[in-house]
Design a protein around this motif. Structure first.
Motif, PDB file in Angstrom:
ATOM      1  N   GLY A   9      26.772  -4.883 -18.370  1.00 29.61           N
ATOM      2  CA  GLY A   9      27.138  -6.268 -18.155  1.00 29.61           C
ATOM      3  C   GLY A   9      26.522  -6.840 -16.906  1.00 29.61           C
ATOM      4  N   GLU A  10      25.716  -6.042 -16.207  1.00 27.12           N
ATOM      5  CA  GLU A  10      25.074  -6.513 -14.981  1.00 27.12           C
ATOM      6  C   GLU A  10      24.078  -7.609 -15.309  1.00 27.12           C
ATOM      7  OE1 GLU A  10      21.985  -4.132 -12.690  1.00 27.12           O
ATOM      8  OE2 GLU A  10      23.723  -3.974 -11.369  1.00 27.12           O
ATOM      9  N   PRO A  11      23.970  -8.607 -14.455  1.00 26.29           N
ATOM     10  CA  PRO A  11      22.986  -9.661 -14.727  1.00 26.29           C
ATOM     11  C   PRO A  11      21.579  -9.088 -14.889  1.00 26.29           C
ATOM     12  CG  PRO A  11      24.465 -10.322 -12.956  1.00 26.29           C
ATOM     13  CD  PRO A  11      24.760  -8.873 -13.240  1.00 26.29           C
ATOM     14  N   VAL A  12      20.819  -9.699 -15.785  1.00 29.75           N
ATOM     15  CA  VAL A  12      19.452  -9.270 -16.026  1.00 29.75           C
ATOM     16  C   VAL A  12      18.517 -10.114 -15.171  1.00 29.75           C
ATOM     17  CG1 VAL A  12      19.254 -10.761 -18.072  1.00 29.75           C
ATOM     18  CG2 VAL A  12      17.656  -8.889 -17.753  1.00 29.75           C
ATOM     19  N   ILE A  13      17.624  -9.451 -14.444  1.00 28.92           N
ATOM     20  CA  ILE A  13      16.631 -10.133 -13.625  1.00 28.92           C
ATOM     21  C   ILE A  13      15.434 -10.457 -14.511  1.00 28.92           C
ATOM     22  CG2 ILE A  13      15.081  -9.953 -11.640  1.00 28.92           C
ATOM     23  CD1 ILE A  13      17.068  -7.820 -10.525  1.00 28.92           C
ATOM     24  N   VAL A  14      15.082 -11.727 -14.583  1.00 26.73           N
ATOM     25  CA  VAL A  14      13.903 -12.155 -15.334  1.00 26.73           C
ATOM     26  C   VAL A  14      12.789 -12.451 -14.338  1.00 26.73           C
ATOM     27  CG1 VAL A  14      12.928 -13.848 -16.905  1.00 26.73           C
ATOM     28  CG2 VAL A  14      15.299 -13.101 -17.199  1.00 26.73           C
ATOM     29  N   ARG A  88      15.720 -24.822  -2.702  1.00 32.14           N
ATOM     30  CA  ARG A  88      15.463 -24.138  -1.434  1.00 32.14           C
ATOM     31  C   ARG A  88      14.464 -23.008  -1.644  1.00 32.14           C
ATOM     32  NH1 ARG A  88      21.461 -22.299  -0.551  1.00 32.14           N
ATOM     33  NH2 ARG A  88      21.025 -21.845  -2.732  1.00 32.14           N
ATOM     34  N   PRO A  89      13.763 -22.596  -0.564  1.00 28.97           N
ATOM     35  CA  PRO A  89      12.861 -21.444  -0.690  1.00 28.97           C
ATOM     36  C   PRO A  89      13.564 -20.193  -1.199  1.00 28.97           C
ATOM     37  CG  PRO A  89      12.440 -22.610   1.357  1.00 28.97           C
ATOM     38  CD  PRO A  89      13.677 -23.233   0.762  1.00 28.97           C
ATOM     39  N   SER A  90      14.847 -20.058  -0.893  1.00 29.35           N
ATOM     40  CA  SER A  90      15.605 -18.876  -1.316  1.00 29.35           C
ATOM     41  C   SER A  90      15.933 -18.883  -2.796  1.00 29.35           C
ATOM     42  CB  SER A  90      16.902 -18.754  -0.508  1.00 29.35           C
ATOM     43  OG  SER A  90      17.711 -19.906  -0.698  1.00 29.35           O
ATOM     44  N   ASP A  91      15.589 -19.962  -3.505  1.00 32.37           N
ATOM     45  CA  ASP A  91      15.894 -20.040  -4.930  1.00 32.37           C
ATOM     46  C   ASP A  91      14.917 -19.264  -5.798  1.00 32.37           C
ATOM     47  OD1 ASP A  91      18.167 -21.568  -4.596  1.00 32.37           O
ATOM     48  OD2 ASP A  91      17.131 -23.484  -4.826  1.00 32.37           O
ATOM     49  N   LEU A  92      13.921 -18.630  -5.196  1.00 25.90           N
ATOM     50  CA  LEU A  92      12.984 -17.773  -5.917  1.00 25.90           C
ATOM     51  C   LEU A  92      12.639 -16.565  -5.057  1.00 25.90           C
ATOM     52  CD1 LEU A  92      10.154 -19.838  -7.705  1.00 25.90           C
ATOM     53  CD2 LEU A  92      11.603 -18.068  -8.717  1.00 25.90           C
ATOM     54  N   VAL A  93      12.495 -15.424  -5.694  1.00 24.15           N
ATOM     55  CA  VAL A  93      11.972 -14.235  -5.034  1.00 24.15           C
ATOM     56  C   VAL A  93      10.479 -14.156  -5.346  1.00 24.15           C
ATOM     57  CG1 VAL A  93      12.048 -11.713  -4.873  1.00 24.15           C
ATOM     58  CG2 VAL A  93      14.174 -13.016  -5.228  1.00 24.15           C
ATOM     59  N   ILE A  94       9.651 -14.143  -4.298  1.00 16.80           N
ATOM     60  CA  ILE A  94       8.206 -14.094  -4.482  1.00 16.80           C
ATOM     61  C   ILE A  94       7.735 -12.639  -4.426  1.00 16.80           C
ATOM     62  CG2 ILE A  94       5.999 -14.622  -3.372  1.00 16.80           C
ATOM     63  CD1 ILE A  94       7.074 -17.389  -2.755  1.00 16.80           C
ATOM     64  N   ALA A 278      18.378 -15.881  -8.102  1.00 13.72           N
ATOM     65  CA  ALA A 278      17.581 -15.215  -7.079  1.00 13.72           C
ATOM     66  C   ALA A 278      18.479 -14.449  -6.107  1.00 13.72           C
ATOM     67  CB  ALA A 278      16.721 -16.230  -6.335  1.00 13.72           C
ATOM     68  N   ALA A 279      19.616 -15.034  -5.747  1.00 16.47           N
ATOM     69  CA  ALA A 279      20.540 -14.353  -4.834  1.00 16.47           C
ATOM     70  C   ALA A 279      21.092 -13.082  -5.463  1.00 16.47           C
ATOM     71  CB  ALA A 279      21.672 -15.301  -4.440  1.00 16.47           C
ATOM     72  N   GLN A 280      21.453 -13.146  -6.743  1.00 15.63           N
ATOM     73  CA  GLN A 280      21.944 -11.955  -7.422  1.00 15.63           C
ATOM     74  C   GLN A 280      20.847 -10.901  -7.552  1.00 15.63           C
ATOM     75  OE1 GLN A 280      23.367 -14.172 -10.866  1.00 15.63           O
ATOM     76  NE2 GLN A 280      25.465 -13.457 -10.461  1.00 15.63           N
ATOM     77  N   ALA A 281      19.608 -11.338  -7.806  1.00 12.19           N
ATOM     78  CA  ALA A 281      18.496 -10.395  -7.896  1.00 12.19           C
ATOM     79  C   ALA A 281      18.320  -9.649  -6.582  1.00 12.19           C
ATOM     80  CB  ALA A 281      17.211 -11.134  -8.272  1.00 12.19           C
ATOM     81  N   ARG A 282      18.418 -10.363  -5.463  1.00 13.45           N
ATOM     82  CA  ARG A 282      18.293  -9.704  -4.158  1.00 13.45           C
ATOM     83  C   ARG A 282      19.395  -8.662  -3.969  1.00 13.45           C
ATOM     84  NH1 ARG A 282      17.186 -15.188  -2.792  1.00 13.45           N
ATOM     85  NH2 ARG A 282      14.953 -15.430  -2.280  1.00 13.45           N
TER      86      ARG A 282
END
Length: 288
Positions: A9-14, A88-94, A278-282
């Protein structure tokens, strides 16, 4: 090996792989090449549900570039487009690519040296063939050197596993060096040096990952949707985009990276996997 064991059930990172280093607009005119095009594509992919964007840089003539300056231009274009879009810049992981063919070790380090450095970078785990006469070497010494600079710059490595031999190299890297947890391995399936695109090979690969490792799934070409679905179903994460397939379906070119992202977001939601921000991915990847 049971279905229930891997369903999560963990969020999936796309991750959206916006533009590769091989094909260009001749393969699909919608593929972004300039920093401005990539910036717009990145924000559109984020709007569709991508948390991470995987980036290659290109020269003004469309050819592959490793230069820090070209990667910087792309990052700046993404930040400018995010700002223009009210994000915001934090809305994406580069994530920058360090992979490539016929490039010396020092050149392969240049994508790591932007200001700020990328939060993630790819790290190819072994050699792979390109065309008839080119090989991307990825020696162990090169892998170790790239990993060392990633550690120094606070960059999360994404270990790219093109075949079973590369999976062995992941275990070897863990024996040689200390990797920050969780280990994040991308499993690729398709033609050439990649693992054969068979469900049994996917199941074998995830069962042979190091304990505690997370996995990301790529199916190239016509295998993109099938392997993304398996990745979601078995508790992993997924990468799609025009780098990996220029088609949406047989005979129909993809309209954009965002279109490919939206399709796997719909699959994830259908399979009761929430899509990571993005925050959850981090948080999932241990990125500070």
């Amino acid at each position: 090996m049971s279905y229930e064991r891997f369903l999560s059930g963990e969020p999936v990172i796309v991750t959206a792989a916006l533009t590769g280093g091989v094909h260009g607009k001749e393969a699909n005119p919608n593929l972004p090449e300039t920093p401005e095009e990539i910036g717009r594509a990145a924000v559109a992919a984020a709007d569709a549900g991508a948390a991470v964007v995987h980036l290659h840089a290109r020269e003004s003539n469309g050819e592959r570039s490793f230069s820090t300056e070209r990667f910087q231009a792309i990052d700046d274009a993404i930040y400018e487009q995010l700002d223009a879009d009210g994000r915001r810049p934090s809305d994406l992981v580069i994530q920058h690519s360090t992979g490539g063919t016929a490039a010396p070790n020092e050149v392969r380090h240049q994508p790591l040296r932007t200001d700020p450095p990328p939060e993630m970078a790819s790290l190819d785990m072994g050699p792979l063939n390109r065309y008839d006469h080119l090989t991307s070497e990825n020696t162990r010494a090169m892998v170790d050197a790239l990993h060392e600079e990633m550690v120094q710059r606070g960059i999360k490595p994404e270990l790219e596993v093109f075949n079973d031999g590369h999976l062995n190299e992941v275990h070897g890297l863990l024996e040689r060096r200390e990797l920050a947890e969780p280990v994040y391995a991308t499993l690729l399936f398709g033609g050439g040096t990649l693992s054969r695109p068979r469900p049994r090979n996917f199941l074998n690969a995830i069962s042979n990952l190091p304990d505690g490792a997370l996995f990301n799934t790529i199916g190239t070409g016509r295998h993109q949707l099938a392997f993304a679905t398996m990745g979601i179903l078995f508790g992993g994460h997924v990468r799609v985009g025009l780098e990996d397939s220029v088609y949406y379906e047989e005979g129909a070119l993809a309209e954009s990276n965002a279109q490919l992202v939206q399709r796997v977001v719909d699959v994830a939601e259908t399979l009761d996997r929430p899509v990571a921000s993005a925050a959850q991915a981090r948080s999932i990847l241990g990125i500070e």
